[in-house]
Design an enzyme around this catalytic site. Structure first.
Site, PDB file in Angstrom:
ATOM      1  N   SER A 141       0.852  -1.188   0.000  1.00 46.33           N
ATOM      2  CA  SER A 141       0.000   0.000   0.000  1.00 46.33           C
ATOM      3  C   SER A 141       0.890   1.240   0.000  1.00 46.33           C
ATOM      4  CB  SER A 141      -0.885   0.002   1.253  1.00 46.33           C
ATOM      5  OG  SER A 141      -1.497   1.254   1.451  1.00 46.33           O
ATOM      6  N   TYR A 155      -1.899  -0.435  10.467  1.00 51.64           N
ATOM      7  CA  TYR A 155      -2.059  -0.777   9.055  1.00 51.64           C
ATOM      8  C   TYR A 155      -0.829  -0.353   8.250  1.00 51.64           C
ATOM      9  CZ  TYR A 155      -3.919  -0.943   4.313  1.00 51.64           C
ATOM     10  OH  TYR A 155      -4.103  -1.214   2.978  1.00 51.64           O
TER      11      TYR A 155
END
Length: 249
Positions: A141, A155
């Site tokens: 990501s 995350y």
């Protein structure tokens, strides 16, 4: 090189299902894994109806069951007669402020996005080393580029760890018949992005997945997708002041 037999985890929805549809249009044979077998079965029926020349194998798999990962990968390899590419896509986006008394969401996120991704990489590379070829794709990501505060901290840490794993493996396997690609998607319109409240610079699902597939097919070592604006953000984000980064949480 055309990789014709492709395994995708987290394939029942979102980016995984969209990648499966794109590869099916290209005539690739697919091995699809996810926890929800009913969704995978429905996707398999859809893909075979639209593209009757392809083979689509499915397995229910919870990637957090680390012992089950190599078994499922091995069964799917045997069903397709080998695996040319494995896309480690399964992931979650839970999160809470660290120290707020809700550690479960953060521990689950790091487990699935990093530890379970490592379990998938172990299984994939064992197959690739035995057959002396293959392409491992890790879906990280843009959150990996800089640690994000607040409920996104765990995350972003999990995705940074995955990106570091991809870099390490790409270095180790450079010059070998095994390729490694790390994808860093920006905001792409999926249910996970909607739940996370990410609405800025969101790319439509088809545009985002097209960019991901293009980078995968080129077997780039590291790719920020879609290229605009994420390649620029990749350069700028590490140098932004803390106040600007805090607004991203």
């Amino acid at each position: 090189m055309t990789r014709t037999r492709i395994l995708i985890t987290g394939a029942s929805a979102g980016l995984g299902a969209a990648m499966a549809r794109d590869f099916a249009r290209k005539g690739r044979h697919l091995a699809l894994c996810a926890r929800r077998l009913d969704a995978l079965t429905a996707l398999r029926e859809e893909l075979i109806a639209a593209h009757p020349g392809i083979v689509v194998a499915v397995r229910a798999l919870d990637v957090d069951d680390h012992a089950a990962v190599p078994r499922a990968f091995g069964e799917l390899r045997d069903e397709l007669g080998g695996l040319d590419r494995v896309i480690v896509n399964a992931g979650i986006g839970k999160g809470a402020v660290i120290g707020s008394g809700r550690p479960g969401a953060n521990l689950a996120t790091v487990t699935t996005n990093l530890v379970s991704a490592l379990a998938q990489a172990e299984a994939a590379l064992e197959i690739f080393r035995a057959q002396h070829s293959g392409h491992l794709v890790l879906v990280s990501s843009m959150s990996a580029v800089r640690g994000l505060p607040g409920k996104k901290a765990a995350y972003s840490a999990s995705k940074a760890g995955l990106a570091a794993l991809g870099e390490a493996l790409a270095t180790e396997l450079a010059g070998s018949p095994i390729a490694v690609t790390t994808l860093l998607p920006g905001f792409i319109a999926t249910d996970m992005a909607a739940r996370a409240g990410d609405t800025r610079m969101v790319a439509p699902l088809d545009k985002g997945v097209t960019a991901m597939i293009a980078a995968i097919e080129k077997e780039r070592r590291r790719a920020c997708v879609p290229a605009w604006p994420w390649r620029l953000i990749d350069l700028v984000l590490p140098h932004l002041p803390d106040a600007a980064v805090s607004r991203m949480s």
